[in-house]
Design a protein around this motif. Structure first.
Motif, PDB file in Angstrom:
ATOM      1  N   ALA A 147      33.695  -1.056  18.353  1.00 50.05           N
ATOM      2  CA  ALA A 147      33.714  -2.505  18.554  1.00 50.05           C
ATOM      3  C   ALA A 147      32.404  -3.132  18.074  1.00 50.05           C
ATOM      4  CB  ALA A 147      33.949  -2.821  20.025  1.00 50.05           C
ATOM      5  N   ILE A 148      31.292  -2.484  18.382  1.00 51.93           N
ATOM      6  CA  ILE A 148      29.989  -3.004  17.949  1.00 51.93           C
ATOM      7  C   ILE A 148      29.901  -2.980  16.426  1.00 51.93           C
ATOM      8  CG2 ILE A 148      27.502  -2.487  17.928  1.00 51.93           C
ATOM      9  CD1 ILE A 148      27.915  -1.685  20.927  1.00 51.93           C
ATOM     10  N   GLY A 149      30.387  -1.902  15.814  1.00 49.85           N
ATOM     11  CA  GLY A 149      30.393  -1.814  14.348  1.00 49.85           C
ATOM     12  C   GLY A 149      31.211  -2.931  13.719  1.00 49.85           C
ATOM     13  N   ALA A 150      32.381  -3.221  14.305  1.00 45.64           N
ATOM     14  CA  ALA A 150      33.210  -4.310  13.783  1.00 45.64           C
ATOM     15  C   ALA A 150      32.492  -5.648  13.937  1.00 45.64           C
ATOM     16  CB  ALA A 150      34.552  -4.344  14.511  1.00 45.64           C
ATOM     17  N   GLY A 151      31.855  -5.856  15.093  1.00 48.02           N
ATOM     18  CA  GLY A 151      31.129  -7.099  15.326  1.00 48.02           C
ATOM     19  C   GLY A 151      29.948  -7.270  14.389  1.00 48.02           C
ATOM     20  N   VAL A 152      29.163  -6.207  14.234  1.00 47.59           N
ATOM     21  CA  VAL A 152      27.997  -6.270  13.341  1.00 47.59           C
ATOM     22  C   VAL A 152      28.462  -6.479  11.890  1.00 47.59           C
ATOM     23  CG1 VAL A 152      26.032  -4.969  12.416  1.00 47.59           C
ATOM     24  CG2 VAL A 152      26.486  -4.948  14.867  1.00 47.59           C
ATOM     25  N   SER A 153      29.558  -5.840  11.506  1.00 44.90           N
ATOM     26  CA  SER A 153      30.108  -6.037  10.154  1.00 44.90           C
ATOM     27  C   SER A 153      30.472  -7.499   9.925  1.00 44.90           C
ATOM     28  CB  SER A 153      31.360  -5.180   9.947  1.00 44.90           C
ATOM     29  OG  SER A 153      31.052  -3.832   9.987  1.00 44.90           O
ATOM     30  N   LEU A 154      31.097  -8.106  10.926  1.00 47.17           N
ATOM     31  CA  LEU A 154      31.469  -9.518  10.811  1.00 47.17           C
ATOM     32  C   LEU A 154      30.228 -10.398  10.690  1.00 47.17           C
ATOM     33  CD1 LEU A 154      33.716 -11.635  10.814  1.00 47.17           C
ATOM     34  CD2 LEU A 154      33.544 -11.686  13.308  1.00 47.17           C
ATOM     35  N   ILE A 155      29.205 -10.113  11.506  1.00 46.92           N
ATOM     36  CA  ILE A 155      27.963 -10.886  11.440  1.00 46.92           C
ATOM     37  C   ILE A 155      27.304 -10.746  10.066  1.00 46.92           C
ATOM     38  CG2 ILE A 155      25.598 -11.031  12.346  1.00 46.92           C
ATOM     39  CD1 ILE A 155      26.851 -10.266  15.117  1.00 46.92           C
ATOM     40  N   ILE A 156      27.237  -9.517   9.554  1.00 46.40           N
ATOM     41  CA  ILE A 156      26.637  -9.282   8.234  1.00 46.40           C
ATOM     42  C   ILE A 156      27.410 -10.034   7.154  1.00 46.40           C
ATOM     43  CG2 ILE A 156      26.245  -7.533   6.443  1.00 46.40           C
ATOM     44  CD1 ILE A 156      25.519  -5.579   8.734  1.00 46.40           C
ATOM     45  N   THR A 157      28.739 -10.011   7.257  1.00 44.50           N
ATOM     46  CA  THR A 157      29.578 -10.697   6.279  1.00 44.50           C
ATOM     47  C   THR A 157      29.338 -12.208   6.313  1.00 44.50           C
ATOM     48  OG1 THR A 157      31.261  -8.981   6.519  1.00 44.50           O
ATOM     49  CG2 THR A 157      31.960 -11.024   5.498  1.00 44.50           C
ATOM     50  N   ILE A 158      29.229 -12.754   7.523  1.00 42.96           N
ATOM     51  CA  ILE A 158      28.971 -14.192   7.655  1.00 42.96           C
ATOM     52  C   ILE A 158      27.583 -14.536   7.114  1.00 42.96           C
ATOM     53  CG2 ILE A 158      28.574 -16.039   9.337  1.00 42.96           C
ATOM     54  CD1 ILE A 158      30.848 -14.717  11.022  1.00 42.96           C
ATOM     55  N   LEU A 159      26.574 -13.735   7.467  1.00 40.40           N
ATOM     56  CA  LEU A 159      25.208 -13.995   6.995  1.00 40.40           C
ATOM     57  C   LEU A 159      25.093 -13.917   5.468  1.00 40.40           C
ATOM     58  CD1 LEU A 159      23.043 -12.128   9.670  1.00 40.40           C
ATOM     59  CD2 LEU A 159      23.376 -14.606   9.412  1.00 40.40           C
ATOM     60  N   ASN A 160      25.884 -13.021   4.862  1.00 37.39           N
ATOM     61  CA  ASN A 160      25.867 -12.896   3.400  1.00 37.39           C
ATOM     62  C   ASN A 160      26.761 -13.924   2.726  1.00 37.39           C
ATOM     63  OD1 ASN A 160      24.025 -10.800   3.170  1.00 37.39           O
ATOM     64  ND2 ASN A 160      25.593  -9.228   3.371  1.00 37.39           N
ATOM     65  N   ARG A 161      27.378 -14.788   3.531  1.00 35.53           N
ATOM     66  CA  ARG A 161      28.284 -15.834   3.036  1.00 35.53           C
ATOM     67  C   ARG A 161      29.383 -15.255   2.147  1.00 35.53           C
ATOM     68  NH1 ARG A 161      23.139 -18.766   2.547  1.00 35.53           N
ATOM     69  NH2 ARG A 161      23.123 -20.300   4.210  1.00 35.53           N
ATOM     70  N   ARG A 162      29.960 -14.159   2.614  1.00 34.30           N
ATOM     71  CA  ARG A 162      31.009 -13.518   1.816  1.00 34.30           C
ATOM     72  C   ARG A 162      32.383 -13.671   2.452  1.00 34.30           C
ATOM     73  NH1 ARG A 162      29.455  -7.890  -0.470  1.00 34.30           N
ATOM     74  NH2 ARG A 162      31.307  -8.406  -1.639  1.00 34.30           N
TER      75      ARG A 162
END
Length: 181
Positions: A147-162
């Motif tokens: 769950a943490i991996g999925a959340g961090v992945s989503l945050i990274i994706t949002i921060l990279n504007r992808r």
């Protein structure tokens, strides 16, 4: 009568890895004119690496059954996984030398360009470090790590504007791949 032989079963982690990597790497290898026999074998062989390189479901199941530390099991899989990758690389190099028609020559890329391209890999390394550190330090369980991996992945994706409105497409693709596996 003779007993029926047991059915061959693929380990879930290897199938998952083969499906996800196949979606990315197969079209790229076809575009570069790799022989299908090499492309598909590379994807299948790469699927077996997903079992050893953390986080692999086999380690979690084994750890739960035997009451062993899953973090320690994950750490134990890194060296065999990296060794396996190195042997695959050596094998592909040998096949490329013996049968060059199966593996086309790629263009030469300067080392400075290769180093510059590694900047795009930092999110994957960060995600790996967060998950492995958290599990190994006991901050969260392997299930929570998912769950943490999925959340961090989503945050990274949002921060990279992808993300750009592709959540529906991504969710549909994830569901399709999960159902296929």
């Amino acid at each position: 009568m003779f007993p029926k032989p047991p059915a061959l079963r693929a380990e879930p982690g290897s199938v998952t890895t083969a499906v996800t990597m196949g979606k990315v790497s197969c079209p790229a290898m076809k575009q570069r004119k790799y022989a299908d026999s090499i492309a598909l074998r590379a994807i299948a062989a790469g699927g077996t690496v997903g079992v050893l390189i953390p986080p692999g479901i086999c380690f979690i199941i084994y750890g739960l059954i035997t009451r062993k530390s899953i973090g320690t099991l994950f750490m134990a899989g890194i060296i065999p996984g990296v060794t396996q990758v190195l042997f695959y690389i050596i094998t592909i190099i040998i096949i490329g030398k013996v049968k060059p028609t199966l593996i086309p020559k790629g263009e030469r890329i300067p080392m400075s360009e290769k180093i510059k391209s590694t900047k795009s890999v930092w999110p994957v390394i960060l995600l790996f470090l967060i998950i492995m550190t958290g599990i190994y330090q006991g901050w969260f369980t392997p299930t929570e790590a998912g769950a943490i991996g999925a959340g961090v992945s989503l945050i990274i994706t949002i921060l990279n504007r992808r993300i750009q409105g592709k959540i529906g497409v991504s969710s549909a693709e994830a569901l399709k791949n999960s159902a296929m596996v």
